[in-house]
Design an enzyme around this catalytic site. Structure first.
Site, short mmCIF file in Angstrom:
data_model
loop_
_atom_site.label_atom_id
_atom_site.label_comp_id
_atom_site.label_asym_id
_atom_site.label_seq_id
_atom_site.Cartn_x
_atom_site.Cartn_y
_atom_site.Cartn_z
N VAL A 82 0.83 -1.07 -0.17
CA VAL A 82 0.12 0.02 -0.06
C VAL A 82 1.02 1.20 -0.07
O VAL A 82 1.67 1.56 0.85
CB VAL A 82 -0.96 0.26 1.06
CG1 VAL A 82 -1.82 1.16 1.00
CG2 VAL A 82 -1.58 -1.34 1.39
N SER A 83 0.78 2.09 -1.01
CA SER A 83 1.44 3.37 -1.15
C SER A 83 0.71 4.56 -0.75
O SER A 83 -0.37 4.83 -1.27
CB SER A 83 2.09 3.15 -2.67
OG SER A 83 2.67 4.53 -2.87
#
Length: 695
Positions: free
Chosen positions: A278-279
């Site tokens: 997850v960015s």
């Protein structure tokens, strides 16, 4: 008179509730303390970029501790969220040892959980395994001790502030703060499983609200899955990144807007969860040379992974950090304010050390097992948040003869190891390398807290979105199967206690993107963790003990460090330490940036814990000066540069960007520090700019 009578009545009610074991009343304590490490000369932990050495401070690192005990004070847990890349074994061990000296067996490995926010902008070197010390030139004791001492102090503060109170939980969705950085790997998961979810990242946010029996706010823990990589690998200022900023905003909102280091009773942790894939860089990756989309499988641009970079929503990394931090803060604050679900029930915990390198499992009737540690080719490719070097690619499932030759100089993997990790091509066979001490952990901790209907799953690594969902489901289903209510709420606390890299699903592992190449115990790692946490859940549900597991080796005495010490500081004649090199202008307006340079000593001479390297001070009507901002402010920056290694000369550059709402008036900037003589003696100094006006 009436107020005194009311206070006596409320205290009496509290005592009656505690005496009768009200299962929705808890003893709650919160604490916050400075853990900022060396602000210069030490590699940042996270990106593994050789040139990313700390060179100052944007905002400080903090430990936020929360102690929750049942109403009878028979069982308690300690949750600690730290503005650091992750918890580590040597860190946890030293914290527990110090707590034992202070409190006996009250706080132990079993009931203390230390979770990192995963900021990539904080000093490295606080490990006992070689793999995580390479870029920091080995062990950095100064980093470790700043963390250990600050964590212990935050727990001390929480311990002394214990009081009866209530816990409430609330959950909601935050849609515009995260994207999946390995979306093609996520698609390897079964379609029927993906169909249960609307998004390829967890948009859910969970808030635990803490108040006293009068309803006064005490603290909060907010769990939301997103990497703290808004600050990219060019940043050299210590920062808590987006989660550190979200915590700062919440504490300011609840403590009257004050960001001075020692002020405020309310403690807010924006903690980490299953952020593996997850960015926060929600504009996604593109080729920085052409502006075109990257290759989706390999994250390359014309075959070059270094050109494929994801960007956040701001004009630069500072602005992106602000935006993602504000979005978490706003969502968390709203959930906190609207929390109505009361937590009730026992406080309990289970903890176990496990040798992760050979756990036997059965999959579809076939016996399988986990593997000794190894890193794959895709690990070296990095991610779109921070690409690697040497043109490695994500999604690599084939060996390269040249890199195999380089690998074999260190250690040649056995055929059994190659088969165990398949389809991962092994770049570093760390499991069989023990020089000068082991490279990665064989033994990992698993930990589960129960606070009423809340189940906190402390995981020693980075679970991807789907891995985290499966683990939460495993814990939930196991607890419910053994008698817990359907209102049980599981949450993952990521990067806790020890770092075992990434954990993907078996299906994601097949594509071998970065997260899979960094899944160190092989393709069945997640299944092994599911089995282990199910066992902890059963033990809690059935009130059974668990085997503590094997002893964890202490490699502290074996630590190697090539981190150069500070030899001495010097300033040219006729100046002294703290003398102004570049002064402020006479006058500034809102949105202007004040900039002052000082002759400086090395920041490693004194970390200025719970103090500051700078102040912005305001002059009042009587002519007295008061501190307006410190180096813990979003609007100040402390930059430090060694201008001459040979002569030991350094410049501190201090900036203040004047925010809207700043009161007009007269201000000055001060710099504080310590300088080291050639004899080894260390002395304090300070310096001040000229006064200037903000109009």
């Amino acid at each position: 008179m009436w107020s005194t009578a009311l206070l006596v009545l409320l205290c009496s009610v509290a005592l009656v509730q505690l005496a009768h074991g009200d299962d929705s009343t808890y003893l709650i304590g919160v604490g916050r303390y400075d853990i900022t490490g060396p602000a210069a000369g030490v590699e940042m932990m996270g990106y593994a970029m050789p040139q990313q050495y700390a060179s100052g401070i944007h905002i400080r690192q903090w430990s936020r501790a929360f102690i929750i005990a049942d109403s009878q004070n028979k069982s308690r847990v300690v949750f600690v969220s730290i503005d650091a890349c992750m918890g580590t074994q040597i860190l946890k061990s030293q914290v527990v040892n110090k707590l034992k000296a202070l409190y006996g067996d009250l706080y132990t490995n079993d009931n203390v959980l230390i979770s990192g926010t995963h900021t990539h902008s904080a000093p490295a070197g606080y490990f006992q395994y070689v793999m995580y010390e390479i870029m920091s030139l080995g062990f950095v004791n100064q980093t470790l001790q700043a963390l250990v001492n600050g964590i212990v102090e935050s727990i001390n503060i929480a311990h002394t502030s214990l009081q009866p109170g209530k816990l409430l939980i609330n959950s909601g969705q935050l849609y515009d703060a995260s994207i999946n950085r390995s979306p093609t790997a996520y698609l390897f998961n079964p379609p029927e499983e993906r169909a249960k979810y609307d998004y390829d990242t967890d948009k859910g946010m969970l808030v635990l609200k803490m108040v006293d029996l009068n309803g006064k706010d005490i603290g909060m823990i907010d769990w939301f899955a997103v990497h703290c990589t808004s600050m990219n690998n060019t940043n050299k200022l210590i920062s808590g990144d987006n989660k550190g900023y979200a915590s700062m905003l919440m504490e300011q909102a609840m403590n009257g807007g004050n960001d001075l280091p020692k002020e405020g009773y309310f403690v807010a942790a924006f903690a980490q969860s299953n952020e593996g894939d997850v960015s926060p860089n929600i504009l996604g990756p593109h080729c920085i040379d052409t502006g075109l989309p990257c290759d989706p499988v390999h994250s390359t641009c014309n075959g070059k992974n270094e050109k494929c970079i994801a960007f956040g929503p701001g004009v630069d990394m500072m602005d992106s950090t602000r935006i993602i931090g504000e979005r978490q803060f706003e969502a968390g604050k709203a959930l906190y304010g609207n929390a109505t679900t009361i937590v009730s029930g026992p406080v309990d915990y289970r903890h176990q050390f496990v040798d992760m390198t050979n756990i036997n499992l059965v999959v579809n009737g076939t016996n399988v097992h986990t593997c000794p540690t190894a890193m794959g080719y895709s690990f070296a490719a990095g991610t779109t948040d921070g690409p690697g070097a040497f043109n490695f690619e994500q999604g690599s499932t084939m060996d390269n003869p040249f890199w195999d030759f380089v690998r074999d100089i260190l250690h040649t993997p056995s055929q059994a190891q190659i088969e165990c990790h398949h389809p991962k091509p092994i770049l570093l066979d760390t499991g069989d390398v023990t020089f000068p001490y082991p490279w990665q952990p064989a033994i990992a901790p698993v930990q589960l807290f129960r606070i009423g209907q809340l189940a906190i799953i402390g995981v020693p690594g980075e679970f991807t979105t789907m891995s985290g969902r499966r683990l939460r489901d495993t814990v939930y289903q196991t607890l419910v199967q053994y008698g817990f209510g359907s209102d049980t709420v599981p949450v993952i606390a990521g990067l806790a206690n020890t770092y075992c890299d990434y954990i993907t699903t078996f299906e994601e592992y097949q594509e071998q993107r970065y997260e899979a190449g960094s899944t160190i115990y092989g393709p069945y790692t997640l299944l092994a963790f599911q089995q282990l946490y199910a066992n902890l859940a059963i033990a809690i549900a059935k009130n059974q003990s668990v085997d503590p597991g094997p002893d964890v080796p202490d490699y502290g005495p074996k630590q190697v460090s090539f981190d150069p010490p500070v030899l001495f500081d010097h300033v040219p004649s006729p100046y002294s330490f703290g003398s102004v090199v570049k002064d402020a202008k006479p006058q500034y307006s809102v949105n202007d940036t004040v900039e002052v340079d000082f002759w400086s000593g090395h920041p490693r001479n004194n970390l200025m814990t719970m103090q500051t390297f700078l102040t912005v001070e305001q002059k009042d009507a009587s002519g007295d000066w008061s501190v307006y901002l410190t180096d813990n402010s979003w609007f100040t920056q402390f930059h430090w540069q060694r201008t001459s290694e040979l002569l030991g000369e350094s410049i501190a550059n201090i900036t203040w960007t004047i925010a809207p709402g700043t009161p007009p008036g007269t201000y000055k900037i001060q710099h504080f520090g310590f300088h080291k003589e050639i004899t080894g003696n260390i002395y304090p100094y300070s310096g001040s700019s000229s006064a200037f006006d903000v109009i």
